[in-house]
Design a protein around this motif. Structure first.
Motif, PDB file in Angstrom:
ATOM      1  N   PHE A 134       0.829  -1.197   0.000  1.00 47.88           N
ATOM      2  CA  PHE A 134       0.000   0.000   0.000  1.00 47.88           C
ATOM      3  C   PHE A 134       0.869   1.255   0.000  1.00 47.88           C
ATOM      4  N   ALA A 135       1.880   1.296   0.868  1.00 56.15           N
ATOM      5  CA  ALA A 135       2.764   2.463   0.941  1.00 56.15           C
ATOM      6  C   ALA A 135       3.459   2.701  -0.391  1.00 56.15           C
ATOM      7  N   ALA A 136       3.943   1.635  -1.017  1.00 55.61           N
ATOM      8  CA  ALA A 136       4.660   1.780  -2.286  1.00 55.61           C
ATOM      9  C   ALA A 136       3.761   2.316  -3.388  1.00 55.61           C
ATOM     10  N   SER A 137       2.457   2.083  -3.276  1.00 53.13           N
ATOM     11  CA  SER A 137       1.541   2.500  -4.336  1.00 53.13           C
ATOM     12  C   SER A 137       1.106   3.953  -4.209  1.00 53.13           C
ATOM     13  N   VAL A 138       1.059   4.501  -2.966  1.00 56.68           N
ATOM     14  CA  VAL A 138       0.484   5.840  -2.810  1.00 56.68           C
ATOM     15  C   VAL A 138       1.305   6.816  -1.969  1.00 56.68           C
ATOM     16  N   ALA A 139       2.118   6.320  -1.036  1.00 52.04           N
ATOM     17  CA  ALA A 139       2.704   7.204  -0.030  1.00 52.04           C
ATOM     18  C   ALA A 139       3.870   8.027  -0.582  1.00 52.04           C
ATOM     19  N   ASP A 140       3.961   9.260  -0.110  1.00 50.81           N
ATOM     20  CA  ASP A 140       5.139  10.089  -0.355  1.00 50.81           C
ATOM     21  C   ASP A 140       6.182   9.868   0.737  1.00 50.81           C
ATOM     22  N   ALA A 141       5.741   9.387   1.897  1.00 54.90           N
ATOM     23  CA  ALA A 141       6.652   9.070   2.993  1.00 54.90           C
ATOM     24  C   ALA A 141       6.010   8.013   3.865  1.00 54.90           C
ATOM     25  N   THR A 142       6.845   7.192   4.505  1.00 57.36           N
ATOM     26  CA  THR A 142       6.332   6.189   5.419  1.00 57.36           C
ATOM     27  C   THR A 142       6.977   6.362   6.768  1.00 57.36           C
ATOM     28  N   PHE A 143       6.149   6.330   7.817  1.00 60.45           N
ATOM     29  CA  PHE A 143       6.642   6.404   9.187  1.00 60.45           C
ATOM     30  C   PHE A 143       7.046   4.988   9.601  1.00 60.45           C
ATOM     31  N   ALA A 144       8.227   4.598   9.239  1.00 61.80           N
ATOM     32  CA  ALA A 144       8.646   3.210   9.357  1.00 61.80           C
ATOM     33  C   ALA A 144       8.919   2.800  10.792  1.00 61.80           C
ATOM     34  N   ALA A 145       8.526   1.571  11.140  1.00 60.94           N
ATOM     35  CA  ALA A 145       8.928   0.949  12.392  1.00 60.94           C
ATOM     36  C   ALA A 145      10.188   0.133  12.094  1.00 60.94           C
ATOM     37  N   MET A 146      11.322   0.566  12.635  1.00 60.85           N
ATOM     38  CA  MET A 146      12.581  -0.123  12.330  1.00 60.85           C
ATOM     39  C   MET A 146      13.536   0.012  13.513  1.00 60.85           C
ATOM     40  N   PRO A 147      13.364  -0.844  14.537  1.00 61.33           N
ATOM     41  CA  PRO A 147      14.207  -0.748  15.722  1.00 61.33           C
ATOM     42  C   PRO A 147      15.680  -1.016  15.465  1.00 61.33           C
ATOM     43  N   ASP A 148      15.997  -1.787  14.431  1.00 63.13           N
ATOM     44  CA  ASP A 148      17.385  -2.110  14.120  1.00 63.13           C
ATOM     45  C   ASP A 148      17.758  -1.563  12.738  1.00 63.13           C
ATOM     46  N   THR A 172      15.013  -0.643   1.009  1.00 65.20           N
ATOM     47  CA  THR A 172      15.317  -1.290  -0.268  1.00 65.20           C
ATOM     48  C   THR A 172      14.068  -1.911  -0.876  1.00 65.20           C
ATOM     49  N   ASP A 173      13.286  -2.579  -0.026  1.00 64.74           N
ATOM     50  CA  ASP A 173      12.071  -3.231  -0.500  1.00 64.74           C
ATOM     51  C   ASP A 173      11.056  -2.213  -1.005  1.00 64.74           C
ATOM     52  N   LEU A 174      10.868  -1.112  -0.287  1.00 60.96           N
ATOM     53  CA  LEU A 174       9.909  -0.099  -0.714  1.00 60.96           C
ATOM     54  C   LEU A 174      10.333   0.553  -2.027  1.00 60.96           C
ATOM     55  N   ASN A 206      12.042  -0.896  -4.429  1.00 61.40           N
ATOM     56  CA  ASN A 206      11.758  -1.877  -5.479  1.00 61.40           C
ATOM     57  C   ASN A 206      10.259  -1.945  -5.778  1.00 61.40           C
ATOM     58  N   ARG A 207       9.440  -1.935  -4.728  1.00 57.86           N
ATOM     59  CA  ARG A 207       7.997  -2.006  -4.928  1.00 57.86           C
ATOM     60  C   ARG A 207       7.467  -0.755  -5.623  1.00 57.86           C
ATOM     61  N   ALA A 208       8.050   0.406  -5.288  1.00 56.45           N
ATOM     62  CA  ALA A 208       7.614   1.643  -5.939  1.00 56.45           C
ATOM     63  C   ALA A 208       7.863   1.573  -7.439  1.00 56.45           C
ATOM     64  N   VAL A 209       9.021   1.066  -7.822  1.00 56.94           N
ATOM     65  CA  VAL A 209       9.342   0.924  -9.249  1.00 56.94           C
ATOM     66  C   VAL A 209       8.359  -0.029  -9.915  1.00 56.94           C
ATOM     67  N   GLN A 210       8.038  -1.128  -9.246  1.00 58.77           N
ATOM     68  CA  GLN A 210       7.068  -2.082  -9.796  1.00 58.77           C
ATOM     69  C   GLN A 210       5.690  -1.460  -9.962  1.00 58.77           C
ATOM     70  N   GLN A 211       5.393  -0.434  -9.161  1.00 57.77           N
ATOM     71  CA  GLN A 211       4.113   0.278  -9.266  1.00 57.77           C
ATOM     72  C   GLN A 211       4.171   1.395 -10.300  1.00 57.77           C
ATOM     73  N   GLY A 212       5.300   1.514 -11.012  1.00 60.71           N
ATOM     74  CA  GLY A 212       5.440   2.561 -12.012  1.00 60.71           C
ATOM     75  C   GLY A 212       5.849   3.904 -11.449  1.00 60.71           C
ATOM     76  N   ARG A 213       6.325   3.910 -10.203  1.00 61.65           N
ATOM     77  CA  ARG A 213       6.765   5.146  -9.571  1.00 61.65           C
ATOM     78  C   ARG A 213       8.292   5.181  -9.522  1.00 61.65           C
ATOM     79  N   SER A 214       8.846   6.349  -9.175  1.00 59.16           N
ATOM     80  CA  SER A 214      10.284   6.467  -8.987  1.00 59.16           C
ATOM     81  C   SER A 214      10.709   5.712  -7.738  1.00 59.16           C
TER      82      SER A 214
END
Length: 424
Positions: free
Chosen positions: A215-229, A238-240, A242-250
């Motif tokens: 969902f984030a990769a398809s619409v978001a301009d920013a994500t409030f990521a949970a990433m303790p490490d 990296t994953d986001l 790649n997913r953004a590119v697959q959605q036709g976004r930069s």
């Protein structure tokens, strides 16, 4: 790392330095302030530091435990509160929160576009699907994550259509009906608030589960990521991309902005004492119960020093409060086979899975720079912890040092949130 080599920084408009404690009298931000004035003053501090935005999270339930341990907690409607802040500030972005599970799309589109006008192009929308609160909106239980995200996708697309239906920035553009008939919503439109010349409000999103990432990769301009490490951040960013590119976004379309829960003091020992004080109310029993809610694992019978390996975990489809937090903790356990004490001290258990940094200004600064240079983030949401002194050190010493190193702006180059975030 962001495309311009500079961090994007927001401040959470919550008194996070009071978490788990009742403040000493000298730790109030300003004595005698009401909740609106309190948050206006925080926003002014953030604007003087040239932060990208202030952010207001929201909960549609009454958390009595939060009130008991954070006496300044007042659940003001975030959009209304930010409208008040808009009149007391000039350039800082204002990111509100609205649930796609419990609100009508037309109302949310209208409220946020109104905030956009009131703030002269500084509004942003944090899209949440909510993980609790159904009891306040009827007799039905919370929908499954799959249903909530399907609804969120339709809701978000509909809000964007409504924003575009009345293109007020161009006299030649015509108003268009939306005539939407979908799985969850039927809306004729158009919206009765015109678009602002700054362009549509940027979209933020926080889910980092599998469905949340898509969902984030398809619409978001920013994500409030949970990433303790840091490894979580590198993998997620990296994953986001790649997913953004697959959605036709930069690949750069989604800026990764984790929450940074920091405890700053003059010495490391003082900083760790702040951290200890902030979590002192969380007894072992409460942590065991929190772990059960997060992961579905009942660790109450495990002996101290016992290790938790992946084979002890419940099935991955076991119902949990937050899939994002559960998946983060599962990965940590699978990679480390930690002791029960280590698991009970994890951010996913004692907090909101935020990245925690404790120490002097130099310690936290180096932590930020390390993650930025490693490609784990594009910026962060500041969550000051421990005391109001931690907040002051952030504004008075840490941010100026980021500016000195060329990692953050010394002044605003624009006056809208889209300009601050580099959205064209």
């Amino acid at each position: 790392m962001s495309t311009d080599g500079k961090l994007h920084i927001g401040l959470s408009l919550t008194p996070t330095w009071l978490k788990g404690q009742r403040p000493h009298p000298d730790e109030a931000l300003s004595a005698g302030m009401g909740p609106v004035e309190y948050y206006v003053e925080l926003a002014r501090l953030a604007e003087r530091a040239k932060l990208d935005f202030v952010f207001r999270p929201d909960y549609l339930v009454m958390n009595q435990a939060m009130v008991a341990h954070s006496p300044t907690h007042v659940g003001l409607d975030p959009t209304m509160m930010l409208a008040a802040i808009a009149r007391e500030t000039e350039k800082i972005g204002l990111v509100t929160t609205a649930s796609t599970t419990f609100n009508p799309p037309y109302i949310v589109a209208r409220q946020i576009q109104s905030l956009h006008w009131i703030s002269n192009g500084r509004a942003g929308w944090n899209i949440v699907t909510s993980i609790e609160g159904a009891e306040n909106f009827g007799n039905e239980p919370m929908p499954s994550p799959e249903v909530r995200y399907r609804k969120a996708a339709e809701f978000t697309d509909l809000v964007r259509q409504l924003w575009a239906s009345y293109p007020g920035a161009s006299p030649q553009a015509s108003v268009q009906a939306v005539d939407h008939a979908g799985e969850f919503f039927h809306v004729k439109g158009p919206l009765n608030v015109p678009g602002h010349e700054a362009g549509p409000p940027p979209l933020f999103q926080a889910g980092a589960s599998e469905i949340g990432r898509s969902f984030a990769a398809s619409v978001a301009d920013a994500t409030f990521a949970a990433m303790p490490d840091m490894s979580d951040g590198i993998e997620l960013r990296t994953d986001l991309r790649n997913r953004a590119v697959q959605q036709g976004r930069s690949a750069n379309a989604v800026r990764v902005l984790p929450g940074l829960y920091f405890f700053l003091a003059g010495t490391r020992d003082e900083a760790w004492k702040l951290h200890e004080r902030a979590h002192a109310h969380l007894t072992r029993e409460r942590r065991v119960e929190a772990l059960k809610n997060v992961l579905g694992l009942d660790a109450g019978a495990l002996a101290p020093g016992s290790r938790i390996a992946a084979d002890l975990l419940p099935a991955s489809d076991h119902p949990v409060r937050s899939r994002t937090h559960a998946e983060l903790l599962r990965r940590f356990i699978a990679a480390n086979a930690p002791t029960i004490e280590e698991v009970l001290a994890r951010p996913e258990v004692v907090g909101s899975a935020h990245w925690v940094s404790v120490g002097t200004v130099d310690d936290v600064l180096n932590d930020i720079v390390e993650r930025f240079e490693a490609g784990a983030l594009d910026g962060f949401i500041a969550l000051p912890g421990g005391s109001v002194d931690s907040l002051n050190l952030f504004f008075e010493e840490l941010v100026p040092e980021l500016v000195r190193r060329g990692l953050f702006r010394g002044d605003y180059e624009g006056s809208t949130l889209r300009e601050h975030l580099g959205i064209h």
